[in-house]
Each structure stands twice: as structure tokens, then as C-alpha cells.
Design a protein around this motif. Structure first.
Motif, PDB file in Angstrom:
ATOM      1  N   LEU A 268      15.866  31.650  20.269  1.00 42.98           N
ATOM      2  CA  LEU A 268      15.534  30.411  19.763  1.00 42.98           C
ATOM      3  C   LEU A 268      16.065  29.791  18.686  1.00 42.98           C
ATOM      4  N   THR A 269      16.230  30.955  17.731  1.00 44.06           N
ATOM      5  CA  THR A 269      16.780  30.412  16.482  1.00 44.06           C
ATOM      6  C   THR A 269      18.203  30.489  16.405  1.00 44.06           C
ATOM      7  N   GLY A 270      18.879  31.446  17.080  1.00 45.63           N
ATOM      8  CA  GLY A 270      20.346  31.781  16.718  1.00 45.63           C
ATOM      9  C   GLY A 270      20.465  32.851  15.674  1.00 45.63           C
ATOM     10  N   LEU A 271      21.629  33.297  15.725  1.00 43.52           N
ATOM     11  CA  LEU A 271      21.553  34.749  14.922  1.00 43.52           C
ATOM     12  C   LEU A 271      21.711  34.333  13.830  1.00 43.52           C
ATOM     13  N   LEU A 272      22.350  33.148  13.320  1.00 44.61           N
ATOM     14  CA  LEU A 272      22.551  32.714  11.613  1.00 44.61           C
ATOM     15  C   LEU A 272      21.361  32.320  11.114  1.00 44.61           C
ATOM     16  N   GLU A 273      20.382  31.478  12.008  1.00 44.87           N
ATOM     17  CA  GLU A 273      19.320  31.149  11.226  1.00 44.87           C
ATOM     18  C   GLU A 273      18.291  32.457  11.118  1.00 44.87           C
ATOM     19  N   ALA A 274      18.312  33.315  12.134  1.00 45.07           N
ATOM     20  CA  ALA A 274      17.436  34.413  12.106  1.00 45.07           C
ATOM     21  C   ALA A 274      17.898  35.336  10.958  1.00 45.07           C
ATOM     22  N   ARG A 275      19.204  35.551  10.551  1.00 47.91           N
ATOM     23  CA  ARG A 275      19.489  36.291   9.423  1.00 47.91           C
ATOM     24  C   ARG A 275      18.911  35.502   7.902  1.00 47.91           C
ATOM     25  N   LYS A 276      19.141  34.292   7.991  1.00 51.12           N
ATOM     26  CA  LYS A 276      18.654  33.552   7.017  1.00 51.12           C
ATOM     27  C   LYS A 276      17.218  33.848   6.618  1.00 51.12           C
ATOM     28  N   MET A 277      16.501  33.690   7.922  1.00 49.14           N
ATOM     29  CA  MET A 277      15.073  33.918   7.795  1.00 49.14           C
ATOM     30  C   MET A 277      14.752  35.263   7.277  1.00 49.14           C
ATOM     31  N   ALA A 278      15.514  36.229   7.708  1.00 46.85           N
ATOM     32  CA  ALA A 278      15.298  37.887   7.137  1.00 46.85           C
ATOM     33  C   ALA A 278      15.508  37.912   5.604  1.00 46.85           C
ATOM     34  N   GLY A 279      16.367  37.176   5.270  1.00 48.05           N
ATOM     35  CA  GLY A 279      16.794  36.949   3.878  1.00 48.05           C
ATOM     36  C   GLY A 279      15.488  36.296   2.975  1.00 48.05           C
ATOM     37  N   ILE A 280      15.049  35.355   3.447  1.00 48.71           N
ATOM     38  CA  ILE A 280      13.793  34.710   2.841  1.00 48.71           C
ATOM     39  C   ILE A 280      12.548  35.806   2.811  1.00 48.71           C
ATOM     40  N   ALA A 281      12.520  36.718   3.943  1.00 54.69           N
ATOM     41  CA  ALA A 281      11.408  37.681   4.030  1.00 54.69           C
ATOM     42  C   ALA A 281      11.908  38.729   2.995  1.00 54.69           C
ATOM     43  N   GLN A 282      12.953  39.055   2.993  1.00 55.67           N
ATOM     44  CA  GLN A 282      13.309  40.014   2.151  1.00 55.67           C
ATOM     45  C   GLN A 282      13.025  39.610   0.599  1.00 55.67           C
ATOM     46  N   ALA A 283      13.065  38.831   0.097  1.00 50.30           N
ATOM     47  CA  ALA A 283      12.843  38.037  -1.129  1.00 50.30           C
ATOM     48  C   ALA A 283      11.143  37.975  -1.492  1.00 50.30           C
ATOM     49  N   HIS A 284      10.519  38.150  -0.315  1.00 41.28           N
ATOM     50  CA  HIS A 284       9.092  38.097  -0.715  1.00 41.28           C
ATOM     51  C   HIS A 284       8.442  39.845   0.074  1.00 41.28           C
ATOM     52  N   TYR A 285       9.525  40.689   0.082  1.00 43.70           N
ATOM     53  CA  TYR A 285       9.047  41.785   0.395  1.00 43.70           C
ATOM     54  C   TYR A 285       8.627  42.022   1.748  1.00 43.70           C
ATOM     55  N   ALA A 286       8.741  41.091   2.461  1.00 43.01           N
ATOM     56  CA  ALA A 286       8.368  41.023   4.058  1.00 43.01           C
ATOM     57  C   ALA A 286       9.331  41.658   4.724  1.00 43.01           C
ATOM     58  N   GLN A 287       8.818  41.917   6.207  1.00 41.36           N
ATOM     59  CA  GLN A 287       9.823  42.648   7.057  1.00 41.36           C
ATOM     60  C   GLN A 287      10.128  41.928   8.226  1.00 41.36           C
ATOM     61  N   VAL A 288      10.975  42.383   9.119  1.00 41.59           N
ATOM     62  CA  VAL A 288      11.194  41.514  10.295  1.00 41.59           C
ATOM     63  C   VAL A 288      10.972  42.464  11.589  1.00 41.59           C
ATOM     64  N   ALA A 289      10.345  41.956  12.615  1.00 41.36           N
ATOM     65  CA  ALA A 289      10.152  42.313  13.957  1.00 41.36           C
ATOM     66  C   ALA A 289      10.545  41.497  15.124  1.00 41.36           C
ATOM     67  N   PRO A 290      11.574  41.493  15.333  1.00 41.84           N
ATOM     68  CA  PRO A 290      11.932  40.183  16.374  1.00 41.84           C
ATOM     69  C   PRO A 290      11.300  40.309  17.772  1.00 41.84           C
ATOM     70  N   TRP A 291      10.973  39.117  18.110  1.00 43.99           N
ATOM     71  CA  TRP A 291      10.613  38.887  19.312  1.00 43.99           C
ATOM     72  C   TRP A 291      11.664  39.220  20.378  1.00 43.99           C
ATOM     73  N   MET A 292      11.195  39.850  21.673  1.00 38.65           N
ATOM     74  CA  MET A 292      12.112  40.091  22.269  1.00 38.65           C
ATOM     75  C   MET A 292      11.606  40.213  23.635  1.00 38.65           C
ATOM     76  N   TYR A 293      11.079  39.082  24.515  1.00 37.98           N
ATOM     77  CA  TYR A 293      10.509  39.367  25.601  1.00 37.98           C
ATOM     78  C   TYR A 293      11.625  38.359  26.939  1.00 37.98           C
ATOM     79  N   ALA A 294      12.800  38.746  26.891  1.00 34.78           N
ATOM     80  CA  ALA A 294      13.765  37.846  27.321  1.00 34.78           C
ATOM     81  C   ALA A 294      14.897  38.798  28.068  1.00 34.78           C
ATOM     82  N   GLY A 295      16.132  38.343  28.325  1.00 35.00           N
ATOM     83  CA  GLY A 295      17.120  38.836  28.827  1.00 35.00           C
ATOM     84  C   GLY A 295      18.120  39.803  28.127  1.00 35.00           C
ATOM     85  N   PRO A 296      18.972  40.466  28.929  1.00 34.75           N
ATOM     86  CA  PRO A 296      19.733  41.641  27.770  1.00 34.75           C
ATOM     87  C   PRO A 296      20.644  41.198  26.872  1.00 34.75           C
ATOM     88  N   ILE A 297      21.225  39.739  26.936  1.00 33.03           N
ATOM     89  CA  ILE A 297      22.102  39.323  26.022  1.00 33.03           C
ATOM     90  C   ILE A 297      21.388  38.828  24.685  1.00 33.03           C
TER      91      ILE A 297
END
Length: 369
Positions: A268-297
Motif C-alpha cells: 500500500l505504501t511502496g518500499l521506498l515510503e515504508a523505508r522512510k517510515m522505518a527511519g522515522i520510527a527509528q528516530a523515536h526508538y519505535a520498531q517495525v512489524a509490517p502488515w502482510m495479509y496478501a500475496g507472495p510478491i
């Protein structure tokens, strides 16, 4: 639901291929198409003009063209985001194939050799089945190797709503039964799909705190971050959200309001946007647990994200990524004793088994809609 190792996700997967003028083909997936598959296909056809003629390495330019290419597209909705995510995913696959590198190397390099995964228990148990059945389901998955299991202990209904006292007691009993069964062998993850009012979420969290859940997911609908903050401030259980958030701006608001586990939907976000989201989370000591109720790609793209970020926590899994999820691929993603193994092949590392895929493929027929 699972039958003979196969799962059913109440959705259609829309796969795309992007081909370069040199004949390199990348694959992508629009992975949240339930009730809107025809619309997504039409949107892909309408928006492909933003991608045609562009260098697949220019992912940021691609995103900006598709995001800002028309004044009325500047605030993307779900369908537009899926289209951007699918085309971008295919570009990353092309970049990896051209360079001979797995996508995680293009995202900063692999920092995680194994990706800890979790599964929903709802393939084996759902409310209003007895709490002891929840314990049996948890044991089933822990014995398979999972070290984290997720359940929605409140019976799913349209929300937000205020569960009755007996529903809250049932939810507590189910979580208590799971904790008693698995002890410290596994983390317990609480989902709600945003079906609670703020005060209801706080009441439920107070009941569940003694069982030490790893997170309380999307306790209220995601559109009001102030109310989400009310839940964050009222409980010791970490609050998570993100599967319905489309942009880095929205995810930043979630983190700024106390969310410490973000759950981007890479399709839904694309890989680049998700990577940026992870960076914002990292700056706040937050962690990432991606959603995945989808297909294999989209699943493979999510695993590449987890492999490349230092603050990954968990990756959602559809059981052991078995059955149909793997059947339509030549070589599926490797799932080993609760962990996913990032593929070493170039690109996303997965390719369709066309003979299998075509036997299942649907066809978009506007005249029959």
C-alpha cells in the motif's frame, strides 16, 4: 480459514509486470483489492502513463510523478496508493535483477539474516469459540515454531463500538487461556481492527495488561490520532498501528502520538515510503512489524524491508507461507521454524510458476461488471 494447508484471505491479488526496453521484467502486486479489484485494474491502466519512459532506478521521481502528477491526485487514496506501490515494487525487482543484487542490498544492506514471524490464530480459532480452543490453537502454532501469535479476542463487528461486559470478560478469558498454555514460549499480540471506542479500548487494555501482550493493535479507528494518544497514555501495553496508513506523513503522526510499533503495508505504501517510515520510527526508538495479509510478491517485498532495517520487530505471516501462497511461485520464500529467510536471488527473489498461476488467474471483464 485453512484447508489442507491452504489459506483463504477473502481477497483478490492483482499482479503486474513492468518491462524495460532491454527486456528486463519486474513483478509487483496490488495487495489490498478486496471489493475493488476492477477499480485497481482500471487505475493501473489510467496511471501507467506516469511510469512509461521513466528509468526504473528513478523510484523517487516515479513516486513524485504519480503522487503529484495531477492536482487532484495530491492526497492519495487507497486505490492510488496500491497502484503506486505495485509499480514501485516492480521497479525494485528490476533494479535488483539489473545489478544482480537482492533488493535489501539496495535498501542499505542486510542487517537481519532471519526474520521472526507471527501468525494469526484465526485459521484455527475465532470468537465466539471457547477460550480453551484459543489455547489449543496457540499451542498448535507454537509447536510449529512460532514465537508470537495474534488473536482478536473481541468478536469482530463493525465499529467503533462498546463491547458489553460479558464480551470483555470473554476476551480476557481467551487471552488468559493462551498465556497459561504458552507461558513464556511466545508473545501474545492483540488485534482489534479499530473496532473500539476510545473508552472501550482503555477498558479492554486494563483487563489484558496482566497477561503482558507485546502489542495492542489499532485499538481505535486510525483517522483520529488524538484519540489513539488517549489509549497510548492509558496502558502499559505498547500500541501499534499502520496497516491503513498510506503516507510517511500519516505514519509520522502516529509515532508522534506515542505509537511505538508501526505496521506499514508495503503493498500500500511502496518500499521506498515504508523505508522512510522505518527511519522515522527509528528516530523515536519505535520498531517495525509490517502488515502482510496478501500475496507472495508483496510478501517478498516486505521481507526485504525487514532484512534491511535495524528496528524490525516481527513480520506478519500467513501460517508458514505454504499452500497456494507458494504453489504459484517457482521457488517460494523459505520459512524455517518460525523465521523467514531473506532470499539471496537478485531482485525480490521470487518468480511466478506460470502454469500454476494461469490455472487460477481471473480475467477482468468490464462488460460483465
Amino acid at each position: 480459514m485453512v484447508e489442507d494447508g491452504h489459506f483463504w484471505t477473502e481477497t483478490n491479488w492483482v499482479f503486474i509486470e513492468v518491462e524495460t526496453d532491454e527486456g528486463v521484467v519486474g513483478v509487483g502486486e496490488a495487495n489490498w483489492t478486496v471489493f475493488r479489484a476492477r477499480t485497481v485494474v482500471q487505475a493501473l491502466e489510467d496511471m501507467e502513463r506516469f511510469a512509461v519512459g521513466l528509468n526504473p532506478f528513478d523510484v523517487e521521481t516515479l513516486r513524485q510523478r504519480m503522487y503529484n502528477g495531477n492536482h487532484f491526485l495530491h492526497t492519495p487514496g487507497v486505490v492510488q496508493s496500491m497502484v503506486i506501490g505495485a509499480i514501485e515494487m516492480a521497479c525494485w525487482d528490476i533494479m535488483g535483477k539489473v545489478t544482480g543484487q537482492p533488493v535489501y542490498n539496495l535498501l542499505g544492506g542486510k542487517v537481519n539474516d532471519r526474520i521472526r514471524s507471527y501468525t494469526y490464530m484465526h485459521y484455527k480459532w475465532m470468537p465466539p469459540e471457547p477460550p480453551e480452543k484459543a489455547a489449543e490453537a496457540a499451542r498448535h502454532y507454537v509447536d510449529k515454531g512460532f514465537t508470537a501469535v495474534k488473536l482478536d479476542p473481541v468478536r469482530p463487528k463493525e465499529g467503533p463500538r462498546n463491547p458489553r461486559i460479558d464480551e470483555l470478560e470473554y476476551a480476557e478469558a481467551a487471552v488468559a487461556a493462551v498465556r497459561e498454555e504458552v507461558g513464556n514460549e511466545a508473545d501474545i499480540l492483540i488485534g482489534t481492527h479499530g473496532q473500539l471506542y476510545t473508552h472501550s479500548a482503555r477498558r479492554l487494555a486494563a483487563r489484558l495488561e496482566p497477561y503482558d501482550p507485546l502489542w495492542f493493535e489499532e485499538p481505535v479507528p486510525p483517522e483520529n490520532f488524538g484519540e489513539l494518544r488517549e489509549v497510548v497514555d492509558s496502558t502499559s501495553i505498547p500500541v501499534s498501528t499502520g496497516e491503513r496508513l498510506l503516507t510517511v506523513h500519516q505514519m509520522a503522526q502516529a509515532v508522534e502520538n506515542g505509537v511505538r510499533i508501526i505496521q506499514p503495508n508495503v503493498g500500500l505504501t511502496g518500499l521506498l515510503e515504508a523505508r522512510k517510515m522505518a527511519g522515522i520510527a527509528q528516530a523515536h526508538y519505535a520498531q517495525v512489524a509490517p502488515w502482510m495479509y496478501a500475496g507472495p510478491i508483496a510478501g517478498a517485498a516486505s521481507v526485504h524491508l525487514c532484512a534491511a532495517i535495524p528496528n524490525y520487530l516481527l513480520q506478519e505471516s500467513l501460517e508458514g507461507w505454504n499452500g497456494f501462497h507458494n504453489d504459484i511461485l517457482e521457488d517460494g520464500l523459505e520459512w524455517d521454524n518460525g523465521d523467514l529467510i531473506p532470499p539471496e536471488k537478485p531482485g525480490l527473489g521470487v518468480e511466478f510458476d506460470r502454469s500454476v498461476l494461469e490455472s487460477y488467474a481471473g480475467e477482468y471483464r468490464p462488460e460483465s461488471s
